[in-house]
Design a protein around this motif. Structure first.
Motif, mmCIF file in Angstrom:
data_model
loop_
_atom_site.group_PDB
_atom_site.id
_atom_site.type_symbol
_atom_site.label_atom_id
_atom_site.label_comp_id
_atom_site.label_asym_id
_atom_site.label_seq_id
_atom_site.Cartn_x
_atom_site.Cartn_y
_atom_site.Cartn_z
ATOM 1 N N UNK A 199 0.597 -1.206 0.030
ATOM 2 C CA UNK A 199 0.021 0.075 -0.261
ATOM 3 C C UNK A 199 1.176 1.214 -0.197
ATOM 4 N N UNK A 200 1.310 1.021 0.750
ATOM 5 C CA UNK A 200 2.962 2.329 0.760
ATOM 6 C C UNK A 200 3.566 2.677 -0.783
ATOM 7 N N UNK A 201 3.640 1.773 -1.336
ATOM 8 C CA UNK A 201 4.237 1.784 -2.761
ATOM 9 C C UNK A 201 3.747 2.786 -3.943
ATOM 10 N N UNK A 202 1.904 2.671 -3.625
ATOM 11 C CA UNK A 202 1.629 2.723 -4.545
ATOM 12 C C UNK A 202 1.351 4.579 -4.330
ATOM 13 N N UNK A 203 1.447 4.539 -3.103
ATOM 14 C CA UNK A 203 1.438 6.262 -2.564
ATOM 15 C C UNK A 203 2.544 7.129 -3.724
ATOM 16 N N UNK A 204 3.070 7.181 -4.459
ATOM 17 C CA UNK A 204 3.746 7.790 -5.571
ATOM 18 C C UNK A 204 2.896 8.409 -6.744
ATOM 19 N N UNK A 205 1.876 7.149 -7.233
ATOM 20 C CA UNK A 205 0.792 7.091 -8.525
ATOM 21 C C UNK A 205 0.365 8.043 -7.764
ATOM 22 N N UNK A 206 -0.390 7.441 -6.689
ATOM 23 C CA UNK A 206 -1.528 8.518 -5.810
ATOM 24 C C UNK A 206 -1.221 9.997 -6.302
ATOM 25 N N UNK A 207 -0.061 10.419 -5.394
ATOM 26 C CA UNK A 207 0.493 11.344 -5.785
ATOM 27 C C UNK A 207 0.679 12.436 -7.355
ATOM 28 N N UNK A 208 0.948 11.523 -7.974
ATOM 29 C CA UNK A 208 1.500 12.191 -9.448
ATOM 30 C C UNK A 208 -0.001 12.323 -10.009
ATOM 31 N N UNK A 209 -1.023 11.648 -9.677
ATOM 32 C CA UNK A 209 -2.639 11.938 -10.058
ATOM 33 C C UNK A 209 -3.173 12.889 -9.293
ATOM 34 N N UNK A 210 -2.967 12.763 -7.965
ATOM 35 C CA UNK A 210 -3.258 14.073 -7.772
ATOM 36 C C UNK A 210 -2.429 15.685 -8.208
ATOM 37 N N UNK A 211 -1.507 15.087 -8.387
ATOM 38 C CA UNK A 211 -0.417 17.096 -9.001
ATOM 39 C C UNK A 211 -1.200 17.144 -10.216
ATOM 40 N N UNK A 212 -1.529 16.167 -11.073
ATOM 41 C CA UNK A 212 -1.624 15.970 -12.511
ATOM 42 C C UNK A 212 -2.900 16.848 -12.523
ATOM 43 N N UNK A 213 -3.929 16.346 -11.334
ATOM 44 C CA UNK A 213 -5.397 16.846 -11.072
ATOM 45 C C UNK A 213 -4.912 18.670 -11.028
ATOM 46 N N UNK A 214 -4.329 18.947 -10.226
ATOM 47 C CA UNK A 214 -4.261 20.028 -9.202
ATOM 48 C C UNK A 214 -3.929 20.807 -11.021
ATOM 49 N N UNK A 215 -2.739 20.384 -11.407
ATOM 50 C CA UNK A 215 -2.619 21.355 -12.256
ATOM 51 C C UNK A 215 -3.457 21.559 -13.707
ATOM 52 N N UNK A 216 -4.234 20.527 -13.729
ATOM 53 C CA UNK A 216 -5.253 20.075 -15.097
ATOM 54 C C UNK A 216 -6.438 21.496 -14.610
ATOM 55 N N UNK A 217 -6.650 21.795 -13.216
ATOM 56 C CA UNK A 217 -7.489 22.753 -12.373
ATOM 57 C C UNK A 217 -7.063 24.361 -12.896
ATOM 58 N N UNK A 218 -5.717 24.426 -12.420
ATOM 59 C CA UNK A 218 -5.090 26.220 -12.758
ATOM 60 C C UNK A 218 -5.363 26.088 -14.137
ATOM 61 N N UNK A 219 -4.900 24.852 -14.981
ATOM 62 C CA UNK A 219 -5.072 25.350 -16.426
ATOM 63 C C UNK A 219 -6.285 25.995 -16.959
ATOM 64 N N UNK A 220 -6.965 25.332 -16.153
ATOM 65 C CA UNK A 220 -8.797 26.325 -16.376
ATOM 66 C C UNK A 220 -9.075 26.992 -15.807
ATOM 67 N N UNK A 221 -8.476 27.284 -14.932
ATOM 68 C CA UNK A 221 -8.438 29.126 -14.340
ATOM 69 C C UNK A 221 -7.809 29.917 -15.598
#
Length: 323
Positions: free
Chosen positions: A301-323
């Motif tokens: 479960x801990x090894x999956x943390x980087x992929x989850x963080x990558x998805x969070x960072x991608x979503x955050x950047x997409x929201x900023x681009x929409x602004x």
């Protein structure tokens, strides 16, 4: 009691989970703020678009009205110009006709008896003064047929008139020449025309024509000026898309909401994982033991943390681009 290796592994897993949770919270908080700002901006854009469309459509309707006015002015000016040309032609014809009439009057001689009388007020043409004084050959009036008849009935004059009457002529002794019988010396109807009145009427007509030219001259540039103004205003109007932005804004906000929901789900997973690892550490410190399968599951479960963080960072950047 758990071994020191197991305890150290649990501490490492807790630190990794805590760091991932903190970073995820920061990303979600930033995305939430950006999403709210984007929603506010989207609402402002929709409201502004509605105002701009209303103003643009209103201005467009007014420009159509101005264009119809310009066209109406041009058509009325063309019709008026045609009437002016027709009037000028009619005036020229009437002027020529008047000249012909005046010229024909010059050939119409008027006997002196019609305008030269003992009483000026009794003349058919009013008071007329003779310039050459030839209207008083026999004193104040000429001999008429009644005078000849009276002479023929006088006994003393019978022998005197008998000879001349045989020849069909009347010849009086010592008679002066009658200039009234010479038609070349008679006045014509043209002499009795009031030239000043004609000049006054012609001058009044010409003044009216000049005033009409002045009015036509003042409105000569109206259609062109209005057309140029319409083109200038039309060029200054914004070009609006065919579809209003509200549809695009709804899609944009819906996409942001979907990303926010996904990020919230990932954040819940991070929080759950951190809570699980923390509880495991507390149990280990309290003397609890974990088998290899549990430790392996915690590592997986801990090894999956980087992929989850990558998805969070991608979503955050997409929201900023929409602004």
């Amino acid at each position: 009691m758990s071994s020191p290796l197991e305890h150290s592994q649990l501490i490492s897993l807790v630190l990794q989970s805590k760091e991932a949770l903190q970073n995820g919270e920061q990303l979600c908080s930033r995305a939430h703020s950006v999403s709210n700002a984007s929603a506010n901006v989207s609402i402002d854009v929709v409201a502004l678009d509605a105002k701009v469309r209303w103003v643009t459509e209103a201005v467009g309707e007014q420009l159509k009205l101005v264009a119809s006015v310009a066209k109406s002015i041009e058509e009325k000016r063309a019709a008026l110009s045609k009437k002016v040309q027709d009037w000028d032609q009619q005036r020229a014809k009437q002027t020529d006709a008047l000249d012909h009439v005046l010229e024909s009057l010059s050939s119409q001689h008027v006997p002196p008896d019609f305008h030269q009388t003992t009483s000026p007020d009794s003349s058919l043409f009013g008071s007329q003064h003779s310039d050459d004084g030839r209207d008083q050959v026999f004193g104040s009036q000429k001999p008429h047929s009644s005078a000849i008849s009276a002479l023929s009935q006088t006994p003393s004059s019978t022998s005197t008139l008998r000879g001349p009457l045989r020849n069909g002529t009347l010849a009086l002794k010592d008679k002066k020449p009658d200039f009234g019988l010479d038609r070349t010396m008679w006045k014509t109807l043209r002499d009795f025309v009031d030239d000043q009145a004609i000049e006054d009427v012609l001058e009044s007509i010409e003044n009216d024509r000049l005033r009409l030219d002045h009015i036509m001259g003042k409105t000569d540039e109206y259609p062109e000026t209005l057309s140029h103004t319409i083109e200038t205003v039309q060029d200054s109007l914004p070009v609006l898309p065919n579809a209003p932005p509200i549809q695009y804004t709804e899609e944009l906000l819906a996409g942001q909401d979907a990303r926010i929901t996904t990020m919230a789900s990932h954040l819940e997973s991070l929080a759950s994982h951190y809570e699980q690892i923390s509880n495991a550490l507390h149990e280990s410190e309290a003397g609890g033991e974990f088998d290899d399968e549990d430790i392996e599951a915690m590592h997986r479960d801990t090894n999956e943390l980087p992929s989850i963080m990558a998805e969070l960072d991608e979503s955050a950047n997409a929201i900023e681009e929409c602004k």
